[in-house]
Motif scaffolding. Structure first.
Motif, mmCIF file in Angstrom:
data_model
loop_
_atom_site.group_PDB
_atom_site.id
_atom_site.type_symbol
_atom_site.label_atom_id
_atom_site.label_comp_id
_atom_site.label_asym_id
_atom_site.label_seq_id
_atom_site.Cartn_x
_atom_site.Cartn_y
_atom_site.Cartn_z
ATOM 1 N N UNK A 159 -12.980 2.098 5.695
ATOM 2 C CA UNK A 159 -14.395 1.787 5.437
ATOM 3 C C UNK A 159 -15.007 2.684 4.365
ATOM 4 N N UNK A 160 -14.356 3.799 4.059
ATOM 5 C CA UNK A 160 -14.805 4.656 2.968
ATOM 6 C C UNK A 160 -13.607 5.058 2.121
ATOM 7 N N UNK A 161 -13.885 5.447 0.893
ATOM 8 C CA UNK A 161 -12.817 5.833 -0.025
ATOM 9 C C UNK A 161 -12.395 7.271 0.221
ATOM 10 N N UNK A 162 -11.077 7.501 0.179
ATOM 11 C CA UNK A 162 -10.541 8.834 0.405
ATOM 12 C C UNK A 162 -11.072 9.831 -0.615
ATOM 13 N N UNK A 163 -11.186 9.398 -1.876
ATOM 14 C CA UNK A 163 -11.646 10.305 -2.928
ATOM 15 C C UNK A 163 -13.064 10.800 -2.666
ATOM 16 N N UNK A 164 -13.906 9.941 -2.113
ATOM 17 C CA UNK A 164 -15.289 10.331 -1.832
ATOM 18 C C UNK A 164 -15.346 11.370 -0.712
ATOM 19 N N UNK A 165 -14.551 11.166 0.338
ATOM 20 C CA UNK A 165 -14.562 12.126 1.438
ATOM 21 C C UNK A 165 -13.942 13.450 1.013
ATOM 22 N N UNK A 166 -12.901 13.393 0.184
ATOM 23 C CA UNK A 166 -12.240 14.616 -0.276
ATOM 24 C C UNK A 166 -13.144 15.456 -1.167
ATOM 25 N N UNK A 167 -14.101 14.817 -1.821
ATOM 26 C CA UNK A 167 -14.991 15.544 -2.735
ATOM 27 C C UNK A 167 -16.314 15.919 -2.081
ATOM 28 N N UNK A 168 -16.358 15.825 -0.741
ATOM 29 C CA UNK A 168 -17.619 16.060 -0.032
ATOM 30 C C UNK A 168 -17.421 17.035 1.121
ATOM 31 N N UNK A 169 -18.239 18.078 1.173
ATOM 32 C CA UNK A 169 -18.291 18.973 2.321
ATOM 33 C C UNK A 169 -19.748 19.266 2.656
ATOM 34 N N UNK A 170 -20.068 19.258 3.936
ATOM 35 C CA UNK A 170 -21.437 19.549 4.362
ATOM 36 C C UNK A 170 -21.672 21.051 4.221
ATOM 37 N N UNK A 171 -22.604 21.464 3.352
ATOM 38 C CA UNK A 171 -22.809 22.900 3.067
ATOM 39 C C UNK A 171 -23.683 23.599 4.107
ATOM 40 N N UNK A 172 -23.181 23.677 5.332
ATOM 41 C CA UNK A 172 -23.894 24.321 6.431
ATOM 42 C C UNK A 172 -22.938 25.278 7.124
ATOM 43 N N UNK A 173 -23.422 26.482 7.433
ATOM 44 C CA UNK A 173 -22.615 27.431 8.203
ATOM 45 C C UNK A 173 -23.489 28.076 9.261
ATOM 46 N N UNK A 174 -23.014 28.074 10.502
ATOM 47 C CA UNK A 174 -23.728 28.704 11.607
ATOM 48 C C UNK A 174 -23.022 30.022 11.923
ATOM 49 N N UNK A 175 -23.548 31.147 11.449
ATOM 50 C CA UNK A 175 -22.873 32.442 11.570
ATOM 51 C C UNK A 175 -23.004 33.031 12.967
ATOM 52 N N UNK A 176 -22.184 34.049 13.231
ATOM 53 C CA UNK A 176 -22.299 34.802 14.477
ATOM 54 C C UNK A 176 -23.354 35.899 14.308
ATOM 55 N N UNK A 177 -23.763 36.491 15.432
ATOM 56 C CA UNK A 177 -24.713 37.607 15.402
ATOM 57 C C UNK A 177 -24.168 38.734 14.536
ATOM 58 N N UNK A 178 -22.893 39.066 14.734
ATOM 59 C CA UNK A 178 -22.274 40.164 13.984
ATOM 60 C C UNK A 178 -22.251 39.884 12.492
ATOM 61 N N UNK A 179 -21.967 38.641 12.115
ATOM 62 C CA UNK A 179 -21.914 38.288 10.691
ATOM 63 C C UNK A 179 -23.283 38.431 10.039
ATOM 64 N N UNK A 180 -24.337 38.070 10.768
ATOM 65 C CA UNK A 180 -25.702 38.204 10.238
ATOM 66 C C UNK A 180 -26.090 39.676 10.130
ATOM 67 N N UNK A 181 -25.861 40.433 11.200
ATOM 68 C CA UNK A 181 -26.245 41.850 11.202
ATOM 69 C C UNK A 181 -25.515 42.633 10.120
ATOM 70 N N UNK A 182 -24.267 42.296 9.880
ATOM 71 C CA UNK A 182 -23.480 43.006 8.869
ATOM 72 C C UNK A 182 -24.121 42.883 7.491
ATOM 73 N N UNK A 183 -24.596 41.682 7.142
ATOM 74 C CA UNK A 183 -25.231 41.485 5.830
ATOM 75 C C UNK A 183 -26.564 42.218 5.760
ATOM 76 N N UNK A 184 -27.341 42.167 6.852
ATOM 77 C CA UNK A 184 -28.637 42.854 6.873
ATOM 78 C C UNK A 184 -28.455 44.359 6.706
ATOM 79 N N UNK A 185 -27.472 44.912 7.392
ATOM 80 C CA UNK A 185 -27.228 46.361 7.314
ATOM 81 C C UNK A 185 -26.834 46.799 5.915
#
Length: 364
Positions: free
Chosen positions: A248-274
């Motif tokens: 129902x969709x083309x492989x090339x379209x799905x291969x060229x698409x990624x949802x740009x969302x990341x849900x980080x952990x508490x530690x990952x957030x604190x590390x950048x803030x520090x």
């Protein structure tokens, strides 16, 4: 395979599928975070008394939530000044989002907002100014030492670009999927984390330069805490994978698409803030919420109605991004399947999300 830069914005206008009419989940989170906003503003007002309080709402999107925040901040400052026996400041609000955001819908509601402000608080037009400041918050937006308070709600989990952009063998790295799923290889997690770290570091550095001495930020965004929870992004990825297998969709379209969302952990957030030494963390709260929390559902516990409303909220947030790769027929089918999938999943597990509520101050 070439990957286009994502253009991130919510569905505009006032229609049935608009973000303005499908953002009550986000509104509920803002209300839950209000006590931290109150604490932060009381601390700000105790330490300084600006003649003009400059506030920026980063990733403001469109709809009633934008002006709800503005109204909340005015009310909180009003209460703080009364408590401290100080004169009220003039307010300067900057509404920020990407250039494609539907600012016009928000501005059309300003006359009613100003009328209500005058009736409730006696504030005339010269007491509160509201402007748009379009542009990416992953970079500078304002002059140095100019902003008293930054607020950002439900935005910082969105990345500045496709996290697999430029990765060697990107098309086959997460083959058949457009987001992190249980079968994704470690390299995919690492790419998403690296992009988040780069973006959040730049965000904090930019805000630190723009904040006045002792200025503050209140940030709300999706995160990952202790038990990894199912996400709407993962469900979309699994459905698109099925549609690919069905032709129902083309492989090339799905291969060229990624949802740009990341849900980080508490530690990952604190590390950048520090790492940003000009800032210090005042408060870090983790809130676990059911997906249906905050939804006005007629029909009580009817799972089909709940699934339909969840699907509408997801579509309002994701349709503009999806439409850059897929036509209306594909998107309609995707969300028909999304709603059915939600019904199935709700029977066997809790659909919950994790939100981080963070208060940060700039060193005085």
């Amino acid at each position: 395979m070439e990957r286009d830069q994502p253009s991130l914005h919510m569905n505009g206008g006032q229609g049935e599928r608009s973000y303005a009419n499908n953002s009550s989940i986000q509104r509920q989170m803002m209300l839950k975070a209000k006590f931290i906003l109150e604490e932060t503003i009381m601390s700000l007002c105790s330490d300084s008394s600006p003649h003009c309080m400059k506030v920026a709402d980063l990733g403001c999107s469109v709809g009633p939530n934008t002006l709800l925040l503005t109204s909340n901040i005015i009310n909180i400052v009003h209460a703080a000044c009364s408590h401290l026996n100080r004169d009220l400041p003039t307010f300067q609000f900057y509404l920020n989002d990407l250039f494609e955001n539907d600012f016009n819908t928000t501005f059309k509601s300003l006359p009613d907002f100003y009328t209500k402000l005058l009736q409730e608080k006696g504030y005339r037009s010269g007491s509160c100014f509201i402007n748009a400041t379009p542009g990416s918050f992953y970079g500078r937006l304002f002059p140095s030492n100019s902003i008293n308070l930054f607020h950002s709600s439900n935005s910082l989990h969105w990345l500045s670009q496709d996290p697999l952009l430029g990765c060697k063998g990107a098309a086959s790295l997460n083959k058949g999927h457009c987001h992190i799923v249980s079968t994704s290889p470690p390299e995919v997690y690492k790419a998403y984390l690296k992009q988040f770290q780069q973006d959040f570091k730049l965000f904090l550095k930019s805000r630190s330069e723009e904040l006045v001495s002792g200025g503050a930020m209140v940030l709300l965004f999706l995160g990952n805490h202790e038990t990894r929870r199912r996400t709407s992004w993962e469900i979309v990825s699994l459905i698109l994978s099925d549609m690919l297998l069905e032709g129902l969709i083309e492989e090339a379209k799905l291969e060229s698409f990624n949802i740009p969302v990341y849900e980080p952990t508490v530690e990952e957030v604190k590390h950048v803030i520090e790492d940003e030494e000009s800032l210090f963390l005042q408060r870090f709260e983790v809130v676990i919420s059911a997906w249906v929390e905050g939804l006005n559902i007629e029909g009580g516990d009817d799972e089909n109605i709940r699934a339909e409303i969840i699907s509408k909220h997801a579509r309002a947030a994701m349709e503009p991004l999806l439409s850059q790769k897929f036509d209306a027929k594909v998107i309609n089918e995707l969300f028909v399947r999304f709603q059915k999938k939600i019904v199935q999943v709700m029977k066997v597990e809790k659909l919950e999300s994790t939100t981080f509520i963070i208060s940060i101050r700039k060193n005085a």
